[in-house]
Scaffold this motif. Structure first.
Motif, PDB file in Angstrom:
ATOM      1  N   GLN A  48      14.986  18.356  -3.962  1.00 32.10           N
ATOM      2  CA  GLN A  48      15.230  19.762  -3.615  1.00 32.10           C
ATOM      3  C   GLN A  48      16.699  20.158  -3.751  1.00 32.10           C
ATOM      4  O   GLN A  48      17.033  21.309  -3.482  1.00 32.10           O
ATOM      5  CB  GLN A  48      14.771  20.047  -2.173  1.00 32.10           C
TER       6      GLN A  48
ATOM      7  N   ALA B 247       9.925  12.312  -9.017  1.00 31.66           N
ATOM      8  CA  ALA B 247      10.843  11.727  -8.031  1.00 31.66           C
ATOM      9  C   ALA B 247      10.173  10.562  -7.292  1.00 31.66           C
ATOM     10  O   ALA B 247      10.835   9.588  -6.916  1.00 31.66           O
ATOM     11  CB  ALA B 247      11.297  12.793  -7.041  1.00 31.66           C
ATOM     12  N   THR B 248       8.879  10.658  -7.099  1.00 36.79           N
ATOM     13  CA  THR B 248       8.132   9.592  -6.413  1.00 36.79           C
ATOM     14  C   THR B 248       8.259   8.280  -7.184  1.00 36.79           C
ATOM     15  O   THR B 248       8.520   7.213  -6.600  1.00 36.79           O
ATOM     16  CB  THR B 248       6.637   9.989  -6.305  1.00 36.79           C
TER      17      THR B 248
ATOM     18  N   HIS C 170      10.311  18.704 -12.985  1.00 35.85           N
ATOM     19  CA  HIS C 170       9.349  19.826 -12.928  1.00 35.85           C
ATOM     20  C   HIS C 170       9.752  20.880 -11.898  1.00 35.85           C
ATOM     21  O   HIS C 170       9.214  21.980 -11.885  1.00 35.85           O
ATOM     22  CB  HIS C 170       7.936  19.307 -12.630  1.00 35.85           C
ATOM     23  N   LYS C 171      10.707  20.543 -11.024  1.00 38.11           N
ATOM     24  CA  LYS C 171      11.236  21.538 -10.076  1.00 38.11           C
ATOM     25  C   LYS C 171      12.520  22.157 -10.620  1.00 38.11           C
ATOM     26  O   LYS C 171      13.241  22.849  -9.906  1.00 38.11           O
ATOM     27  CB  LYS C 171      11.544  20.884  -8.719  1.00 38.11           C
TER      28      LYS C 171
ATOM     29  N   ASP D 252      17.237  11.325  -2.131  1.00 40.44           N
ATOM     30  CA  ASP D 252      16.083  12.021  -2.684  1.00 40.44           C
ATOM     31  C   ASP D 252      16.574  13.430  -3.014  1.00 40.44           C
ATOM     32  O   ASP D 252      16.728  14.269  -2.124  1.00 40.44           O
ATOM     33  CB  ASP D 252      14.952  12.035  -1.647  1.00 40.44           C
TER      34      ASP D 252
ATOM     35  N   SER E 195      13.219  15.581  -9.517  1.00 40.45           N
ATOM     36  CA  SER E 195      11.971  16.058 -10.127  1.00 40.45           C
ATOM     37  C   SER E 195      12.328  17.098 -11.172  1.00 40.45           C
ATOM     38  O   SER E 195      12.755  18.196 -10.819  1.00 40.45           O
ATOM     39  CB  SER E 195      11.100  16.764  -9.088  1.00 40.45           C
TER      40      SER E 195
HETATM   41  C1  LIG Z   1      12.093  16.370  -0.891  1.00 40.01           C
HETATM   42  C2  LIG Z   1      11.060  15.895  -1.883  1.00 40.01           C
HETATM   43  N1  LIG Z   1      11.028  14.607  -2.197  1.00 40.01           N
HETATM   44  C3  LIG Z   1      10.142  14.116  -3.073  1.00 40.01           C
HETATM   45  C4  LIG Z   1       9.212  14.935  -3.670  1.00 40.01           C
HETATM   46  C5  LIG Z   1       8.244  14.356  -4.634  1.00 40.01           C
HETATM   47  O1  LIG Z   1       8.551  14.834  -5.907  1.00 40.01           O
HETATM   48  P1  LIG Z   1       7.655  14.476  -7.159  1.00 40.01           P
HETATM   49  O2  LIG Z   1       6.447  15.334  -7.067  1.00 40.01           O
HETATM   50  O3  LIG Z   1       8.520  14.815  -8.334  1.00 40.01           O
HETATM   51  O4  LIG Z   1       7.333  13.056  -7.100  1.00 40.01           O
HETATM   52  C6  LIG Z   1       9.190  16.295  -3.363  1.00 40.01           C
HETATM   53  C7  LIG Z   1       8.171  17.192  -3.924  1.00 40.01           C
HETATM   54  O5  LIG Z   1       7.869  18.228  -3.403  1.00 40.01           O
HETATM   55  C8  LIG Z   1      10.150  16.789  -2.452  1.00 40.01           C
HETATM   56  O6  LIG Z   1      10.193  18.074  -2.134  1.00 40.01           O
END
Ligand SMILES: Cc1ncc(COP(=O)(O)O)c(C=O)c1O
Length: 404
Positions: free
Chosen positions: A197, A88-89, A219-220, A194, A217
């Motif tokens: 979650q 997601a980043t 992976h989540k 974003d 993400s």
């Molecule tokens: C609300 C939220 N935004 C962004 C991220 C970042 O996700 P990623 O690790 O896939 O970049 C997370 C990861 O915990 C998250 O919980």
């Protein structure tokens, strides 16, 4: 309701399987996802979108199918609106660095954002002179729509983008995205979400929400690590700059010019993580068989068990509203002066319960309130059981009493 699915997860089939309650960080993986990774390396370890031999053709086909599964899951209009990213980043950075900005443009975020939806905007403020404004939440961390509207009014036509976490990883609290998007569009600004979650835990329909971008993400979402996604409206993706240009991102190039490929290829420069992409499709296929509303309800049920047991405990305090209905599957607990990391280690070693401790990449929220110790966070998923919730709550109470 989901108990039978535990059989699909190697770590949950183990005799002494853990009560894994760190799902807001990363989820466990079912067999189908793991097998699709090894299948790629064993049976067709070629590259997609380029070579026309059997390996290449099979990879291209499976990657297209994976993209189709994701598009359907979030109700994208077109499969070409789905970009594979590392996480997601990466997706949020593509938005931040891919759109064009002028000095004085305003970007609004919330005051409970993960660093991935804060730092890219702070970087733009530092490097390009955009103005970053923050909506102040209500005291219980719920979204303050009045404050948001006042802020929009104040900045007027300088507002260019609103970027908010749909559900906060800090506390599980969700924001009313559809209403926020409607207001944002009245200012001719863009709405980015974003969804790290939200996409794993609730039904997310990008057309119904009427948003412009969502970062997520994989992976989540039972998918492989190092995989994420970006969805954007096609016209926006088409006009947005790629932050990873090179192989695959152009139709053709000359010594002095390029003809860009259409999205999503334009954003996926270089040889891709094909095993990851194919496995991502399998993860989404797995989730697609579940009723996402039931997933959300199940997580709330487990959170209620935890909340009811620990809410009166001294000196701890649950972040966000006391009512678990408003926090999904996340119970994030301020620990006062108690050592959150030590308690997390103790829960793992003594009770086989895995949780997260620290500031969960939301340093800004903890720093502004002087909670340097961070919090201890339990986060549930569909495969967690009432036994997991009870075991966590009971051993957490014992640990707090022992350390107090
Ligand atoms: C609300 C939220 N935004 C962004 C991220 C970042 O996700 P990623 O690790 O896939 O970049 C997370 C990861 O915990 C998250 O919980």
């Amino acid at each position: 309701m989901f108990t039978h699915l535990r059989e699909d997860f190697p770590t949950l089939r183990e005799e002494n399987s853990p009560s894994y309650l760190d799902n807001a960080c990363v989820t466990l993986k079912p067999d189908s996802v793991i097998e699709s990774i090894t299948d790629y390396y064993r049976m067709y370890p070629g590259c997609g979108g380029r070579s026309v031999h059997r390996y290449g053709t099979q990879v291209s086909k499976l990657v297209i199918e994976a993209r189709q599964s994701i598009a359907k899951f979030i109700n994208a209009k077109s499969v070409n609106e789905v970009v594979f990213t590392r996480n997601a980043t990466h997706s949020l950075n593509q938005i931040a660095k891919g759109l064009s900005w002028n000095k004085g443009d305003v970007i609004i975020t919330g005051d409970r954002e993960h660093n991935s939806n804060l730092v890219p905007w702070l970087q733009l403020a530092e490097e390009q002179g955009i103005e970053h404004r923050i909506v102040k939440s209500n005291p219980d961390n719920t979204f303050n729509l009045d404050n948001f509207e006042e802020l929009c009014d104040e900045v007027g036509d300088r507002l260019k983008l609103v970027s908010l976490s749909h559900i906060g990883n800090l506390d599980g609290v969700s924001v009313p995205v559809k209403k926020i998007a409607k207001i944002t569009h009245q200012y001719d600004a863009l709405m980015a979400v974003d969804g790290a979650q939200s996409t794993p835990h609730t039904r997310v329909d990008v057309q119904d929400l009427d948003i412009d971008f969502i970062a997520f993400s994989i992976h989540k979402m039972c998918g492989p690590s190092g995989m994420g996604g970006l969805w954007g409206r096609y016209d926006l993706l088409n006009s947005m700059r790629s932050i990873q240009s090179g192989g695959q991102t152009v139709e053709t190039s000359n010594y002095d010019s390029v003809k860009w490929a259409a999205p999503p290829a334009k954003f996926e420069g270089g040889l891709g993580n094909y095993a990851g992409m194919i496995a991502s499709g399998n993860a989404i296929n797995y989730l697609s068989k579940l009723d996402m509303n039931a997933v959300h309800e199940h997580e709330i049920k487990l959170n209620k068990i935890i909340t009811n047991k620990i809410k009166h405990l001294d000196p701890i305090k649950i972040i966000g509203p006391e009512d678990a209905n408003q926090r999904g599957g996340i119970c994030s607990i301020l620990m006062g002066d108690l050592p959150a990391h030590d308690i997390a280690i103790l829960l793992d070693e003594a009770a086989n319960v895995m949780v997260r401790s620290g500031q969960h990449c939301v340093h800004s929220w903890f720093n502004a309130r002087g909670h340097a110790n961070g919090s201890l966070r339990a986060s549930a998923y569909f495969y967690n059981t009432e036994e997991d919730a009870n075991l966590f709550a009971d051993t957490f109470i014992e640990a707090v009493e022992a350390f107090s």
